[in-house]
Design an enzyme around this catalytic site. Structure first.
Site, PDB file in Angstrom:
ATOM      1  N   ASN A 161      43.186 -14.639  -7.533  1.00 34.41           N
ATOM      2  CA  ASN A 161      42.344 -13.430  -7.077  1.00 34.41           C
ATOM      3  C   ASN A 161      41.979 -12.652  -8.393  1.00 34.41           C
ATOM      4  OD1 ASN A 161      41.405 -10.986  -5.861  1.00 34.41           O
ATOM      5  ND2 ASN A 161      43.529 -10.071  -5.621  1.00 34.41           N
ATOM      6  N   LYS A 192      39.939 -10.394  -8.687  1.00 29.64           N
ATOM      7  CA  LYS A 192      39.735  -8.860  -8.620  1.00 29.64           C
ATOM      8  C   LYS A 192      38.319  -8.427  -9.018  1.00 29.64           C
ATOM      9  CE  LYS A 192      44.687  -8.284  -8.296  1.00 29.64           C
ATOM     10  NZ  LYS A 192      45.689  -7.196  -8.292  1.00 29.64           N
ATOM     11  N   HIS A 209      44.080  -6.596   1.302  1.00 28.78           N
ATOM     12  CA  HIS A 209      44.724  -6.345   0.143  1.00 28.78           C
ATOM     13  C   HIS A 209      45.284  -5.169  -0.408  1.00 28.78           C
ATOM     14  CE1 HIS A 209      45.859  -6.141  -4.186  1.00 28.78           C
ATOM     15  NE2 HIS A 209      45.711  -7.633  -4.257  1.00 28.78           N
ATOM     16  N   GLU A 220      45.198  -3.044  -2.555  1.00 26.08           N
ATOM     17  CA  GLU A 220      44.172  -2.235  -3.318  1.00 26.08           C
ATOM     18  C   GLU A 220      43.042  -1.802  -2.155  1.00 26.08           C
ATOM     19  OE1 GLU A 220      43.535  -5.117  -6.407  1.00 26.08           O
ATOM     20  OE2 GLU A 220      45.555  -4.769  -7.081  1.00 26.08           O
ATOM     21  N   GLU A 263      52.614  -9.798  -0.288  1.00 27.36           N
ATOM     22  CA  GLU A 263      52.768  -9.068  -1.606  1.00 27.36           C
ATOM     23  C   GLU A 263      53.348  -7.595  -1.442  1.00 27.36           C
ATOM     24  OE1 GLU A 263      49.286 -10.744  -3.864  1.00 27.36           O
ATOM     25  OE2 GLU A 263      48.394  -9.095  -2.566  1.00 27.36           O
ATOM     26  N   GLY A 275      50.925  -6.392 -10.175  1.00 23.79           N
ATOM     27  CA  GLY A 275      50.350  -5.766 -11.418  1.00 23.79           C
ATOM     28  C   GLY A 275      51.394  -4.941 -12.268  1.00 23.79           C
ATOM     29  N   SER A 305      52.870 -10.226  -9.496  1.00 24.56           N
ATOM     30  CA  SER A 305      53.072 -10.568 -10.981  1.00 24.56           C
ATOM     31  C   SER A 305      53.698 -11.955 -10.938  1.00 24.56           C
ATOM     32  CB  SER A 305      54.380  -9.484 -11.418  1.00 24.56           C
ATOM     33  OG  SER A 305      53.815  -8.281 -11.632  1.00 24.56           O
TER      34      SER A 305
HETATM   35  P1  PGA Z   1      49.040  -9.613  -9.820  1.00 27.99           P
HETATM   36  O1  PGA Z   1      48.224  -9.423  -8.566  1.00 27.99           O
HETATM   37  O2  PGA Z   1      49.433 -11.116 -10.010  1.00 27.99           O
HETATM   38  O3  PGA Z   1      48.442  -9.198 -10.901  1.00 27.99           O
HETATM   39  O4  PGA Z   1      50.366  -8.805  -9.454  1.00 27.99           O
HETATM   40  C1  PGA Z   1      48.607 -10.147  -7.173  1.00 27.99           C
HETATM   41  C2  PGA Z   1      47.569  -9.361  -6.324  1.00 27.99           C
HETATM   42  O5  PGA Z   1      47.265  -8.233  -6.256  1.00 27.99           O
HETATM   43  O6  PGA Z   1      47.102 -10.321  -5.571  1.00 27.99           O
END
Ligand code: PGA
Length: 257
Positions: free
Chosen positions: A12, A14, A102, A104, A174, A180, A218
């Site tokens: 992903n 983003k 997601h 976000e 998640e 992140g 992460s």
């Molecule tokens: P990350 O993001 O690996 O940077 O923690 C995962 C995600 O949001 O899908």
């Protein structure tokens, strides 16, 4: 001998990269992608921004790699300024998946699970496979209500979804506190949640079943191997570590071991 399970490794990106850097990444990935990987059953799925889909779609033609969109709207067409419809995504023949809900999107764009549910049903209707993201916040984790939160999110996301469509869905667990942040859940704990998804969704549909569950939050080249070895997990959704081609390649290779 234990049967090898097919794994999903989802990148992903983003809101990162552009056509130039995105295509360069893909070319470099394909160059280093070993033959053994090509024979693997595993699915490597890239989720770049909409603007790069066309360019990357044509670069991966004839390869085993696949595409996902990071979002979509549920209507087929109409007066929805700024939105992308499921049928527009069907323009790209390598695009099989769409990430929906997601955290976000839920956080910054106030997407509710009612809206996510409409998107899930639209994706299925138009032949796209939803990657449905669910997970608890840090406060919810500390309050020990993770299971209740997941039950609510899964129930709302799946409202009206036919049992025969469940095998087209990837559930991405998640935990928001792990996205992140560098904080990860232990692979064993993630495995237990994947087991819980089977049990809970089975209860929802009143029959024992197994769903496809990946873990995200992460994930990196240092923890991916242990995540892949968990019996109930079907793969990983990688954000930050997928932006670097070498790091992501290492994760993809770990999945093949
Ligand atoms: P990350 O993001 O690996 O940077 O923690 C995962 C995600 O949001 O899908």
């Amino acid at each position: 001998m234990e049967e090898r399970k097919k794994k999903y490794i989802i990148a992903n990106w983003k809101m990162n990269k552009n056509i130039y850097t995105g295509v360069n990444y893909i070319l470099s990935f394909m160059l280093d992608y070993k033959e053994g990987n090509l024979e693997s059953e595993n699915e490597v799925i890239f989720a770049p921004s909409f603007t790069m889909l066309d360019a990357i779609n044509s670069k991966i033609k004839g390869k085993k790699l696949k595409l996902a969109a990071q979002n979509m709207f549920f209507a087929k067409e109409g007066a929805f300024t700024g939105e992308i419809s499921p049928t527009m995504l069907k323009d790209f023949n390598k695009l099989e998946y769409v990430i929906l809900g997601h955290s976000e999107r839920r956080d910054y764009f106030i997407e509710s699970f009612e809206l996510i549910n409409k998107k899930v049903k639209a994706a299925l209707k138009y032949g796209l496979k939803p990657i449905i993201c669910v997970g608890e916040t840090e406060e919810e984790k500390n309050a020990e209500v993770t299971h209740q939160i997941l039950v609510r999110q899964l129930t709302e996301a799946l409202e009206g979804v036919k049992i025969t469509d469940l095998n087209k869905i990837i559930f991405a667990y998640e935990p928001i506190w792990a996205i992140g942040t560098g904080k990860t859940m232990t692979p064993k704990e993630a495995n237990e949640i994947a087991d819980f998804f089977d049990r809970f969704i089975g209860r929802l549909y009143e029959t024992p079943l197994t769903v496809t569950t990946v873990y995200g939050g992460s994930v990196n080249a240092a923890n991916s191997k242990e995540l892949f070895s968990q019996p109930k997990l079907d793969g990983v959704l990688v954000g930050g570590a997928s932006l670097d081609v070498k790091k992501f390649l290492k994760i993809v290779e770990d999945a093949n071991e």
